[in-house]
Design a protein around this motif. Structure first.
Motif, mmCIF file in Angstrom:
data_model
loop_
_atom_site.group_PDB
_atom_site.id
_atom_site.type_symbol
_atom_site.label_atom_id
_atom_site.label_comp_id
_atom_site.label_asym_id
_atom_site.label_seq_id
_atom_site.Cartn_x
_atom_site.Cartn_y
_atom_site.Cartn_z
ATOM 1 N N GLN A 3 0.825 -1.206 0.000
ATOM 2 C CA GLN A 3 0.000 0.000 0.000
ATOM 3 C C GLN A 3 0.865 1.264 0.000
ATOM 4 O O GLN A 3 1.914 1.328 0.646
ATOM 5 N N ILE A 5 1.348 4.954 1.151
ATOM 6 C CA ILE A 5 0.900 5.798 2.263
ATOM 7 C C ILE A 5 1.644 7.125 2.202
ATOM 8 O O ILE A 5 2.878 7.166 2.227
ATOM 9 N N VAL A 30 -2.915 7.634 -3.324
ATOM 10 C CA VAL A 30 -2.503 6.890 -2.130
ATOM 11 C C VAL A 30 -3.626 5.989 -1.614
ATOM 12 O O VAL A 30 -4.807 6.262 -1.809
ATOM 13 N N ASN A 31 -3.209 4.919 -0.924
ATOM 14 C CA ASN A 31 -4.163 4.066 -0.206
ATOM 15 C C ASN A 31 -4.439 4.611 1.190
ATOM 16 O O ASN A 31 -5.507 4.383 1.760
ATOM 17 N N GLY A 32 -3.428 5.314 1.747
ATOM 18 C CA GLY A 32 -3.554 5.856 3.090
ATOM 19 C C GLY A 32 -2.750 7.136 3.241
ATOM 20 O O GLY A 32 -1.843 7.413 2.451
ATOM 21 N N GLU A 34 -0.716 9.395 6.328
ATOM 22 C CA GLU A 34 -0.222 9.473 7.696
ATOM 23 C C GLU A 34 -0.153 10.941 8.096
ATOM 24 O O GLU A 34 0.267 11.792 7.307
ATOM 25 N N CYS A 96 -9.396 7.542 1.198
ATOM 26 C CA CYS A 96 -8.316 6.625 1.566
ATOM 27 C C CYS A 96 -8.375 6.483 3.084
ATOM 28 O O CYS A 96 -9.117 7.209 3.744
ATOM 29 N N ASN A 99 -3.982 7.336 8.905
ATOM 30 C CA ASN A 99 -3.148 6.949 10.036
ATOM 31 C C ASN A 99 -2.948 8.189 10.910
ATOM 32 O O ASN A 99 -2.219 9.106 10.533
ATOM 33 N N HIS A 175 4.817 -0.194 12.972
ATOM 34 C CA HIS A 175 5.320 0.823 12.048
ATOM 35 C C HIS A 175 6.781 1.124 12.382
ATOM 36 O O HIS A 175 7.087 2.114 13.038
ATOM 37 N N ASN A 197 3.898 -1.616 8.238
ATOM 38 C CA ASN A 197 3.969 -0.390 7.434
ATOM 39 C C ASN A 197 5.245 0.343 7.835
ATOM 40 O O ASN A 197 5.433 0.645 9.013
ATOM 41 N N GLY A 217 2.760 -1.900 3.768
ATOM 42 C CA GLY A 217 2.650 -0.515 3.342
ATOM 43 C C GLY A 217 3.963 0.221 3.468
ATOM 44 O O GLY A 217 4.804 -0.106 4.315
ATOM 45 N N ILE A 219 5.373 4.187 3.819
ATOM 46 C CA ILE A 219 5.067 5.594 4.078
ATOM 47 C C ILE A 219 6.171 6.425 3.429
ATOM 48 O O ILE A 219 7.353 6.233 3.723
#
Length: 226
Positions: A3, A5, A30-32, A34, A96, A99, A175, A197, A217, A219
């Motif tokens: 993913q 991020i 993006v999927n996510g 932060e 998305c 985080n 993470h 991630n 994932g 970042i």
């Protein structure tokens, strides 16, 4: 599939932790996303990384000693506004997942309350959120407030420490800094059922190296490189 991020939005393209940076990250697919939160002096959750405003704004002082109106009067990188977490949720609007890193002291309770509000009143899902922190006490507080919220343990020091906390907190993910990963600790993490991630990965050779591993994932300040 690993993913994508966005780190503080798309920090490599637009000033970090601004609505414009979050929009850029979404534009890059993006999927996510932060982001970081603090509680300001008037009680609102604001999206900002540092404990003081000097590095990113034209102001001075500690975030938790400034009111929302004072913070809104500052300029991030000369042109942007410091957003609240609610404004950020409204912008992202489930395009998305998010985080939320608990940065400042006392952030767990208001963050969990806001997440619950968006789930109960606005049709969001628990899968739309991950709450992470380097501060174990904030994660413990989050777990005690609402054990349904997915937690991630952040670590700059060791994957083993992140796993130890994850076990104690029944976390969803770890993470770690990407440099900490080895085949052995990835295997140990996956065996326990946690997602991985990693942060903050910006160079193409590091991205290619990581994509050969079984992680979930990445970042990055440059999500378009992923």
């Amino acid at each position: 599939m690993v993913q994508k991020i966005g780190h503080r939005g798309a920090k490599g393209h637009v000033a970090e932790n601004t609505l414009e940076s979050f929009q850029k990250a979404m534009d890059l697919g993006v999927n996510g996303i932060e982001l970081d939160v603090h509680v300001c002096a008037s009680g609102e959750l604001v999206v900002f990384h540092d404990f003081t405003v000097e590095r990113m704004t034209n102001g001075k002082g500690e975030i938790h000693k400034l009111t929302l109106s004072e913070l809104k009067g500052l300029k991030v990188a000369g042109e942007f506004e410091i957003p609240t977490l609610a404004e950020t949720f409204d912008l992202i609007n489930r395009k998305c997942w998010i985080n939320v890193e608990l940065k400042g002291h006392g952030t767990a309770q208001p963050a969990c309350e806001l997440i619950e509000k968006y789930i109960s009143e606005k049709g969001w899902e628990y899968e739309d959120f991950i709450v992470s922190s380097f501060q174990k006490e904030e994660l413990e507080k989050a777990k005690s407030i609402n054990p349904k919220i997915r937690l991630a343990t952040l670590s700059q020091a060791s994957v083993e420490q992140a796993l130890e906390w994850a076990d104690e907190l029944s976390a969803y993910a770890i993470h770690p800094h990407f440099s900490l990963l080895t085949d052995d600790n990835i295997h140990a993490t996956k065996k326990k059922g946690y997602k991985i991630n990693v942060w903050t990965v910006n160079h193409y050779e590091d991205i290619q190296h990581l994509e050969a591993h079984i992680i979930d994932g990445i970042i990055s300040d440059f999500p378009d490189r992923l």
